[in-house]
Design a protein around this motif. Sequence first.
Motif, PDB file in Angstrom:
ATOM      1  N   THR A  19       0.827  -1.209   0.000  1.00 59.64           N
ATOM      2  CA  THR A  19       0.000   0.000   0.000  1.00 59.64           C
ATOM      3  C   THR A  19       0.858   1.254   0.000  1.00 59.64           C
ATOM      4  OG1 THR A  19      -1.737  -1.179   1.185  1.00 59.64           O
ATOM      5  CG2 THR A  19      -1.822   1.224   1.242  1.00 59.64           C
ATOM      6  N   VAL A  20       1.892   1.260   0.815  1.00 56.11           N
ATOM      7  CA  VAL A  20       2.776   2.424   0.878  1.00 56.11           C
ATOM      8  C   VAL A  20       3.533   2.587  -0.436  1.00 56.11           C
ATOM      9  CG1 VAL A  20       4.802   3.397   2.031  1.00 56.11           C
ATOM     10  CG2 VAL A  20       2.976   2.360   3.380  1.00 56.11           C
ATOM     11  N   ALA A  21       3.994   1.487  -1.017  1.00 50.77           N
ATOM     12  CA  ALA A  21       4.707   1.569  -2.297  1.00 50.77           C
ATOM     13  C   ALA A  21       3.798   2.099  -3.401  1.00 50.77           C
ATOM     14  CB  ALA A  21       5.260   0.202  -2.665  1.00 50.77           C
ATOM     15  N   LEU A  22       2.547   1.622  -3.436  1.00 52.29           N
ATOM     16  CA  LEU A  22       1.616   2.137  -4.449  1.00 52.29           C
ATOM     17  C   LEU A  22       1.325   3.623  -4.245  1.00 52.29           C
ATOM     18  CD1 LEU A  22      -0.973  -0.748  -4.877  1.00 52.29           C
ATOM     19  CD2 LEU A  22       0.642   0.105  -6.564  1.00 52.29           C
ATOM     20  N   LEU A  77      -4.254  -4.537  11.417  1.00 52.78           N
ATOM     21  CA  LEU A  77      -2.833  -4.233  11.599  1.00 52.78           C
ATOM     22  C   LEU A  77      -2.226  -3.668  10.322  1.00 52.78           C
ATOM     23  CD1 LEU A  77      -0.405  -4.327  13.476  1.00 52.78           C
ATOM     24  CD2 LEU A  77       0.004  -6.667  12.700  1.00 52.78           C
ATOM     25  N   SER A  78      -2.606  -4.217   9.199  1.00 51.87           N
ATOM     26  CA  SER A  78      -2.132  -3.697   7.919  1.00 51.87           C
ATOM     27  C   SER A  78      -2.606  -2.268   7.700  1.00 51.87           C
ATOM     28  CB  SER A  78      -2.628  -4.592   6.780  1.00 51.87           C
ATOM     29  OG  SER A  78      -2.357  -4.013   5.542  1.00 51.87           O
ATOM     30  N   GLY A  79      -3.854  -1.983   8.081  1.00 52.77           N
ATOM     31  CA  GLY A  79      -4.364  -0.619   7.940  1.00 52.77           C
ATOM     32  C   GLY A  79      -3.582   0.380   8.778  1.00 52.77           C
ATOM     33  N   VAL A  80      -3.299   0.021  10.023  1.00 48.82           N
ATOM     34  CA  VAL A  80      -2.530   0.913  10.899  1.00 48.82           C
ATOM     35  C   VAL A  80      -1.120   1.110  10.347  1.00 48.82           C
ATOM     36  CG1 VAL A  80      -1.508   1.120  13.196  1.00 48.82           C
ATOM     37  CG2 VAL A  80      -3.877   0.410  12.956  1.00 48.82           C
ATOM     38  N   LEU A  81      -0.479   0.009   9.939  1.00 45.35           N
ATOM     39  CA  LEU A  81       0.877   0.118   9.396  1.00 45.35           C
ATOM     40  C   LEU A  81       0.912   0.929   8.103  1.00 45.35           C
ATOM     41  CD1 LEU A  81       2.246  -3.500   9.995  1.00 45.35           C
ATOM     42  CD2 LEU A  81       2.851  -1.412  11.228  1.00 45.35           C
ATOM     43  N   ALA A  82      -0.110   0.785   7.282  1.00 40.97           N
ATOM     44  CA  ALA A  82      -0.153   1.551   6.027  1.00 40.97           C
ATOM     45  C   ALA A  82      -0.319   3.042   6.297  1.00 40.97           C
ATOM     46  CB  ALA A  82      -1.285   1.036   5.147  1.00 40.97           C
ATOM     47  N   VAL A  83      -1.171   3.393   7.255  1.00 42.61           N
ATOM     48  CA  VAL A  83      -1.336   4.810   7.594  1.00 42.61           C
ATOM     49  C   VAL A  83      -0.034   5.375   8.153  1.00 42.61           C
ATOM     50  CG1 VAL A  83      -2.534   6.394   9.163  1.00 42.61           C
ATOM     51  CG2 VAL A  83      -3.825   4.703   7.878  1.00 42.61           C
ATOM     52  N   LEU A  84       0.611   4.616   9.026  1.00 44.45           N
ATOM     53  CA  LEU A  84       1.896   5.075   9.570  1.00 44.45           C
ATOM     54  C   LEU A  84       2.957   5.196   8.483  1.00 44.45           C
ATOM     55  CD1 LEU A  84       2.094   3.009  12.881  1.00 44.45           C
ATOM     56  CD2 LEU A  84       1.661   5.459  12.643  1.00 44.45           C
ATOM     57  N   ARG A  86       2.468   5.649   5.210  1.00 49.34           N
ATOM     58  CA  ARG A  86       2.164   6.788   4.333  1.00 49.34           C
ATOM     59  C   ARG A  86       2.493   8.101   5.018  1.00 49.34           C
ATOM     60  NH1 ARG A  86      -3.596   6.589   1.901  1.00 49.34           N
ATOM     61  NH2 ARG A  86      -2.872   8.615   1.198  1.00 49.34           N
ATOM     62  N   ALA A  87       2.236   8.197   6.309  1.00 50.51           N
ATOM     63  CA  ALA A  87       2.547   9.427   7.040  1.00 50.51           C
ATOM     64  C   ALA A  87       4.049   9.666   7.087  1.00 50.51           C
ATOM     65  CB  ALA A  87       1.982   9.359   8.456  1.00 50.51           C
ATOM     66  N   ALA A  88       4.815   8.611   7.219  1.00 51.54           N
ATOM     67  CA  ALA A  88       6.261   8.761   7.344  1.00 51.54           C
ATOM     68  C   ALA A  88       6.963   8.921   6.003  1.00 51.54           C
ATOM     69  CB  ALA A  88       6.842   7.553   8.078  1.00 51.54           C
ATOM     70  N   PHE A  89       6.513   8.222   4.971  1.00 53.38           N
ATOM     71  CA  PHE A  89       7.275   8.165   3.730  1.00 53.38           C
ATOM     72  C   PHE A  89       6.636   8.836   2.525  1.00 53.38           C
ATOM     73  CE2 PHE A  89       8.473   4.215   6.016  1.00 53.38           C
ATOM     74  CZ  PHE A  89       9.771   4.603   6.347  1.00 53.38           C
ATOM     75  N   VAL A  90       5.333   9.132   2.570  1.00 49.97           N
ATOM     76  CA  VAL A  90       4.691   9.605   1.347  1.00 49.97           C
ATOM     77  C   VAL A  90       4.160  11.016   1.480  1.00 49.97           C
ATOM     78  CG1 VAL A  90       2.906   9.118  -0.373  1.00 49.97           C
ATOM     79  CG2 VAL A  90       4.101   7.235   0.713  1.00 49.97           C
ATOM     80  N   ASP A  91       3.059  11.209   2.199  1.00 54.10           N
ATOM     81  CA  ASP A  91       2.343  12.476   2.083  1.00 54.10           C
ATOM     82  C   ASP A  91       1.815  13.042   3.396  1.00 54.10           C
ATOM     83  OD1 ASP A  91       0.394  10.621   2.559  1.00 54.10           O
ATOM     84  OD2 ASP A  91      -0.728  11.012   0.739  1.00 54.10           O
ATOM     85  N   GLN A  92       2.446  12.758   4.489  1.00 54.64           N
ATOM     86  CA  GLN A  92       2.018  13.311   5.783  1.00 54.64           C
ATOM     87  C   GLN A  92       0.563  12.979   6.090  1.00 54.64           C
ATOM     88  OE1 GLN A  92       4.502  14.763   7.501  1.00 54.64           O
ATOM     89  NE2 GLN A  92       5.815  14.412   5.739  1.00 54.64           N
ATOM     90  N   THR A  93       0.146  11.760   5.802  1.00 56.41           N
ATOM     91  CA  THR A  93      -1.218  11.318   6.087  1.00 56.41           C
ATOM     92  C   THR A  93      -1.485  11.464   7.578  1.00 56.41           C
ATOM     93  OG1 THR A  93      -1.146   9.760   4.272  1.00 56.41           O
ATOM     94  CG2 THR A  93      -2.783   9.351   5.961  1.00 56.41           C
ATOM     95  N   GLY A  94      -2.684  11.923   7.903  1.00 59.82           N
ATOM     96  CA  GLY A  94      -3.014  12.149   9.300  1.00 59.82           C
ATOM     97  C   GLY A  94      -3.893  11.070   9.888  1.00 59.82           C
ATOM     98  N   ILE A  95      -4.282  11.307  11.117  1.00 59.13           N
ATOM     99  CA  ILE A  95      -5.127  10.384  11.879  1.00 59.13           C
ATOM    100  C   ILE A  95      -6.485  10.205  11.217  1.00 59.13           C
ATOM    101  CG2 ILE A  95      -6.590  10.624  13.934  1.00 59.13           C
ATOM    102  CD1 ILE A  95      -3.902   9.147  14.558  1.00 59.13           C
TER     103      ILE A  95
END
Length: 157
Positions: A19-22, A77-84, A86-95
Amino acid sequence: MPPWVARGLGMAVLHAAATVALAKIAVYQPTESTLRTAVVLALLVGAAVLWGAVDGWRRLPDASRGWFVGALVAGPLSGVLAVLGRAAFVDQTGISELGVALTGGAAFTALLILVPAGLGLLVGGRLAQPAQAGDGATTEPGKPSPRPRRPKVGPTG
């Protein structure tokens, strides 16, 4: 360690990384994501089918329950990890994205793991296992074992 822990954690990390790579690729090429998404989904389904087939082939006890619980754990767990991620590596995704990831995203991920893994268990369970040492299949490496003799049957009557 119960088998569902390894399956749940492994598939959650794999799905979150995909998800993060996409998302990272979509930032640089937003219009060309259809083929990449299809390929990533096929790889994720293939990983679940292959792992499930190996479990079925190995005849693991209670493998279907392990995959069921693992998929239920991997979804959120995948959803939480994907949000984290994306927030860290892609676009500052929030809560605010966490709600979507924990409801629809988690359900989709759980089904994307459970259905292919179940298919893999079914296929893997039907595959023949290789002959094990000590079961009388061969006497020495490379030499076949002698054929079992049929019991002699006398004349009837």
